[in-house]
Design a protein around this motif. Structure first.
Motif, PDB file in Angstrom:
ATOM      1  N   THR A 121      -2.984  -1.056  -2.665  1.00  0.00           N
ATOM      2  CA  THR A 121      -3.704   0.214  -2.681  1.00  0.00           C
ATOM      3  C   THR A 121      -2.805   1.407  -2.930  1.00  0.00           C
ATOM      4  O   THR A 121      -1.712   1.501  -2.370  1.00  0.00           O
TER       5      THR A 121
ATOM      6  N   GLY B  27      -4.043  -5.973  -6.128  1.00  0.00           N
ATOM      7  CA  GLY B  27      -4.918  -5.917  -4.966  1.00  0.00           C
ATOM      8  C   GLY B  27      -4.466  -4.945  -3.908  1.00  0.00           C
ATOM      9  O   GLY B  27      -5.195  -4.664  -2.951  1.00  0.00           O
TER      10      GLY B  27
ATOM     11  N   THR C 100     -10.377  -5.422   0.116  1.00  0.00           N
ATOM     12  CA  THR C 100      -9.936  -5.522  -1.280  1.00  0.00           C
ATOM     13  C   THR C 100     -11.062  -5.331  -2.297  1.00  0.00           C
ATOM     14  O   THR C 100     -10.818  -5.425  -3.498  1.00  0.00           O
TER      15      THR C 100
ATOM     16  N   HIS D   8       0.839  -1.202   0.000  1.00  0.00           N
ATOM     17  CA  HIS D   8       0.000   0.000   0.000  1.00  0.00           C
ATOM     18  C   HIS D   8       0.871   1.248   0.000  1.00  0.00           C
ATOM     19  O   HIS D   8       1.924   1.280   0.644  1.00  0.00           O
TER      20      HIS D   8
ATOM     21  N   ARG E 155      -5.500  -1.121  -6.586  1.00  0.00           N
ATOM     22  CA  ARG E 155      -6.680  -0.328  -6.263  1.00  0.00           C
ATOM     23  C   ARG E 155      -6.284   1.122  -5.970  1.00  0.00           C
ATOM     24  O   ARG E 155      -5.212   1.381  -5.444  1.00  0.00           O
TER      25      ARG E 155
END
Length: 253
Positions: A140, A138, A235, A92, A180
């Motif tokens: 971020t 998946g 997710t 992330h 994402r």
């Protein structure tokens, strides 16, 4: 008589166990609170700041950070160099860098306006461009923006950013999928930055919000951090904007 037993509550597994979170702008305020929350949920953290100062070093020691870096996130070359030095498989990336810009639009120079827009919108594009091959599927990319509102003299550039950012994030979510991309749009958050902007009016603003917000208190960095970690861990979330303001949009505060 039958004996009854009480089952021990099942222990919850940390939401980000074994993951790596990069926080650009992680030495104070919302960035630091998010890094702390991510660490508590089992993640390793990489922190960056504008300067290699005591605040960044204290944060790194406090959170046992994997590493730190000091650079200007709004310099495309420096941002590219930072991401190129990261290993692939980061989970992330949260970007909180970039402060607010206030002033009458017609009295703001072209360079100042370009800087105001670049601090948020262009930074998001450059971050996505450089992070796309470093963040696992998946994972971020998470950005911050001021919450939009009614037009007001002096807030034109901030309201422009707030209006444009959701559309930008939606498009980035399609371009870098399956990574994402999401956005947090925040109202007033009680941070050191807010304190520096309001000065002696800070306590007056806090009192006003306590009296008018539906939640009856002021929103703090830990509230935003909790939302940020939820977005990282869920997710199913991408291309969306999440408002956090304690209900400020519902009242005239």
């Amino acid at each position: 008589m039958t004996a009854t037993t009480t089952a021990a509550p099942k222990r919850r597994e940390p939401e980000l166990l074994g993951q790596t979170v990069v926080v650009i702008g992680g030495s104070s305020g919302i960035g630091l609170a998010t890094a702390r929350r991510a660490r508590a949920e089992g993640a390793g953290v990489i922190l960056t700041g504008l300067h290699a100062d005591d605040a960044l070093q204290r944060a790194a020691l406090d959170l046992d950070a994997l590493s730190t870096a000091a650079f200007d996130a709004n310099d495309p070359a420096e941002l590219k160099r930072f991401f190129a030095g990261l290993p692939k498989g980061i989970d992330h990336v949260m970007v909180t860098a970039g402060g607010p810009h206030y002033g009458r639009l017609l009295e703001t120079t072209f360079d100042e306006l370009r800087h105001a827009l670049g601090d948020h919108l262009l930074l998001a594009i450059e971050a996505a461009r450089n992070a796309a091959d470093r963040v696992r599927p998946g994972g971020t990319l998470l950005f911050m923006t001021p919450e939009g509102g009614r037009a007001s003299v002096g807030a034109g550039s901030e309201l422009t950013v707030a209006a444009a950012f959701p559309a930008l994030v939606s498009n980035l979510a399609l371009e870098v999928a399956p990574v994402r991309v999401n956005l947090i749009a925040a109202g007033f958050i009680d941070t050191p930055l807010s304190a520096s902007l309001l000065g002696s009016d800070l306590e007056k603003r806090r009192d006003q919000l306590r009296a008018t917000l539906p939640i009856g208190r002021v929103v703090g960095p830990d509230d935003v951090a909790a939302l940020a970690v939820h977005i990282m861990s869920n997710t199913a979330l991408t291309g969306a904007t999440y408002k956090i303001d304690g209900g400020q949009q519902l009242v005239s505060a």
